[in-house]
Design a protein around this motif. Structure first.
Motif, PDB file in Angstrom:
ATOM      1  N   HIS A 198     -30.039  46.443  71.175  1.00 43.70           N
ATOM      2  CA  HIS A 198     -30.558  47.523  70.342  1.00 43.70           C
ATOM      3  C   HIS A 198     -29.956  47.424  68.941  1.00 43.70           C
ATOM      4  O   HIS A 198     -28.765  47.195  68.800  1.00 43.70           O
ATOM      5  N   PRO A 199     -30.776  47.595  67.897  1.00 45.65           N
ATOM      6  CA  PRO A 199     -30.282  47.398  66.524  1.00 45.65           C
ATOM      7  C   PRO A 199     -28.984  48.115  66.219  1.00 45.65           C
ATOM      8  O   PRO A 199     -28.117  47.570  65.536  1.00 45.65           O
ATOM      9  N   LEU A 200     -28.845  49.355  66.734  1.00 46.23           N
ATOM     10  CA  LEU A 200     -27.617  50.091  66.455  1.00 46.23           C
ATOM     11  C   LEU A 200     -26.396  49.416  67.046  1.00 46.23           C
ATOM     12  O   LEU A 200     -25.285  49.577  66.557  1.00 46.23           O
ATOM     13  N   VAL A 202     -26.164  46.043  68.002  1.00 43.45           N
ATOM     14  CA  VAL A 202     -26.071  44.591  67.878  1.00 43.45           C
ATOM     15  C   VAL A 202     -24.760  44.165  67.235  1.00 43.45           C
ATOM     16  O   VAL A 202     -24.117  43.221  67.688  1.00 43.45           O
TER      17      VAL A 202
END
Lengths: 314, 288
Positions: A198-200, A202
């Motif tokens: 998840h981008p948050l 990574v």
């Protein structure tokens, strides 16, 4: 980075543990999850830089974190600074305790808030505390990753028989040990991977994997610190990730197929290294050959020209 | 919003605490930008509320441009309510925050996504505490309109934020939205919050706070002191009450000071988040 850089700075000598203690005390102490420090407040003591529309404040008398803040901390003014260190450590300890207890529920409930709430009930704390963890499920996954890394380091320290093995076998053994730690959670590991992607999350998961890979290379005995260093870690990171994903769908007895896959990949990596080496020499040889012929040509041209100009009469 | 809770406090104080108050040493406190005696404050504030009570719902929307709904949503989001929790909303009045918490726990979408134990759903208790019985009645009426009249999860309790009637270590969560500013002794309210929370329980406070951003601060001050009292006069027919409101916001401790007060009460991991540059702040803490 981490340990090889530390060794370089401290003269490359000294005991294994001493180096680690000096440079990264945090790794040795009670598990202080990296997600906590990487996710929270900056340490501008007393400084208030406000930002509009949902921005946050941070005053953090304690040493700590990096990067952007999602919330801010204020635990009182100057005289309370010493006392405030203890309460914050207490919260971290409490958080670690809850997450540790939650791991037991993960195979059944997954990497979710439910597992963490069940864990908090085991510890005797209200489940509300889960609401205060930053990036809740990610907190649990990152805690697990940190714990596994810690376990791996402990295993290495307590003496693994690595001397008798060639480097590729050493790497394979270490990765195998690390992956076996995940076996109890295998049914829910895909969820953990998706949380990490998840981008948050990574940034933190990447950092944790980088530390893991660095740890493995260090245990294998690699002391390189040039460009080779990045290449080595990238390749090992790739080997680890592919094996991890392969293991998700492996049904063989005692995961035999996974370990065979791992050995093959490590062998490929070392072969790749050899191939690159050979290619480099080959290119050098060609370069030398071409260089000689070009040089010869240039010499010939220069001589012709000087003869011509020398011979001409103006 | 805030004015409401003070009127409630007034009613209860006069009925129950008159003798108690008289026996205390008379401290000075602030009423907006004036200094007044403590006993007088409640009377003055009471007058404020009697005047504005009827139209403050509309005033809330007009003053904040409807933003107060978003702020309350954010508050509840931060709380992360769960099925089976015991929650206390103080100065909850008409139940804005309580209804949001209820919806958050019982929403079908959430229940589908997560494995919610139906039995624990039954155990959920949301207590709405307020000093003014009239406000509680309005809240009960709104509950009835939503079909929650006989719902056992919502409990309407009359009480004082400085002296709660709940047991020690009985609540998973405690919220107070736009109410703490009007409490005479903030430390007492914080101490009470600490007392009733369980270990691991969270304290969340949504309140109007201080703006420090240079230009925005000037605009905000202009809006507060020029526009709001005029709006008050236009819509509610009472300029002084809204003058009191904006002044009391300025007198409330700034974010850092309030955070340290919360920490002094014993809470840990005390944090605050500014919304709209500091016009509103959500303070949070955990009891450990």
């Amino acid at each position: 980075m981490y340990r090889t850089a530390a060794k370089r700075l401290l003269g490359g000598g000294g005991a294994f543990t001493a180096t680690r203690l000096l440079r990264f005390p945090k790794l040795r102490s009670t598990i202080i999850p990296s997600y906590y420090t990487s996710g929270l407040c900056t340490s501008s003591v007393g400084g208030n830089a406000e930002s509009p529309m949902g921005g946050n404040q941070s005053v953090n008398p304690n040493q700590s974190g990096h990067t952007a803040s999602s919330s801010s901390t204020s635990t009182g003014e100057g005289p309370r600074r010493d006392e405030s260190r203890k309460p914050r450590a207490e919260f971290q300890e409490e958080q670690a305790r809850v997450l540790s207890a939650s791991l037991r529920h993960v195979p059944r409930l997954g990497w979710t808030e439910e597992a963490m709430m069940a864990g908090s009930r085991d510890v005797g704390v209200s489940p509300s505390i889960v609401g205060s963890f930053s990036r809740k499920e990610a907190a649990l996954v990152e805690f697990f990753m940190d714990e596994c890394l810690q376990l791996l380091m402990d295993k290495i320290d307590s003496g693994l028989d690595l001397q008798n093995l060639i480097p590729s076998a050493r790497i394979a053994k270490l990765i195998r040990i690390r992956l076996e730690m995940q076996l109890p959670y295998m049914s829910k590991w895909p969820q953990a991977l998706s949380i990490q992607a998840h981008p948050l999350n990574v940034a933190t998961s990447f950092k944790q994997r980088a530390m893991l890979v660095d740890e493995v290379w260090h245990a294998v005995g690699d002391g390189a610190s040039d460009l080779d260093w990045y290449v080595k870690r990238t390749i090992l990171g790739g080997v680890y990730s592919t094996t991890e994903i392969y293991m998700l769908t492996d049904d063989s007895l005692e995961h035999r197929d996974t370990w065979a896959f791992l050995d093959d990949r490590v062998k490929d990596a070392f072969d790749l290294k050899k191939s690159i080496q050979e290619a480099k020499y080959f290119a050098q040889d060609i370069g030398a050959g071409v260089g000689k012929s070009v040089q010869g040509l240039m010499n010939g041209v220069m001589q012709t020209m000087s003869r011509r100009s020398g011979g001409s009469t103006f | 919003m805030a004015l409401r809770s003070v009127s409630r406090r007034l009613g209860s104080r006069i009925l129950n605490h008159r003798s108690f108050v008289a026996s205390l040493h008379s401290h000075a406190t602030s009423f907006g930008f004036q200094e007044v005696k403590e006993e007088d404050k409640s009377k003055l504030v009471g007058n404020v509320f009697t005047n504005v009570a009827s139209s403050y719902d509309i005033m809330n929307d007009v003053m904040s441009g409807g933003l107060h709904r978003l702020w309350k949503e954010r508050l509840v989001g931060k709380l992360s309510p769960f099925a089976g929790m015991k929650h206390l909303d103080v100065a909850g009045g008409t139940g804005d925050v309580a209804f949001r918490i209820y919806d958050s726990i019982y929403s079908v979408k959430r229940r589908a996504l997560q494995k919610v134990d139906e039995a624990s759903l039954e155990e959920t208790q949301i207590y709405v505490c307020d000093i003014n019985p009239n406000m509680l009645n309005v809240g009960k009426q709104r509950a009835a309109e939503r079909g929650l009249r006989d719902n056992k999860s919502l409990v309407w309790v009359e009480g004082n934020a400085e002296a709660l009637s709940f047991d020690d270590n009985s609540m998973d969560g405690y919220t107070i939205a736009f109410g703490i500013r009007n409490v005479t002794h903030i430390e007492k309210a914080l101490a009470e919050a600490y007392r009733v929370l369980k270990r691991g329980g969270r304290f969340l406070c949504l309140e109007l706070s201080h703006v420090d951003i240079p230009i925005f601060k000037n605009l905000y001050d202009l809006y507060s002191f020029q526009v709001i009292p005029n709006l008050g006069e236009l819509i509610a027919g009472d300029r002084e009450s809204y003058q009191y409101l904006v002044e009391s916001v300025r007198r409330f401790p700034p974010q850092e000071k309030f955070a340290s007060m919360i920490a002094d009460a014993g809470f840990e991991k005390v944090e605050y988040e500014n919304l709209v540059g500091g016009v509103v702040a959500i303070h949070s803490g955990i009891k450990l």
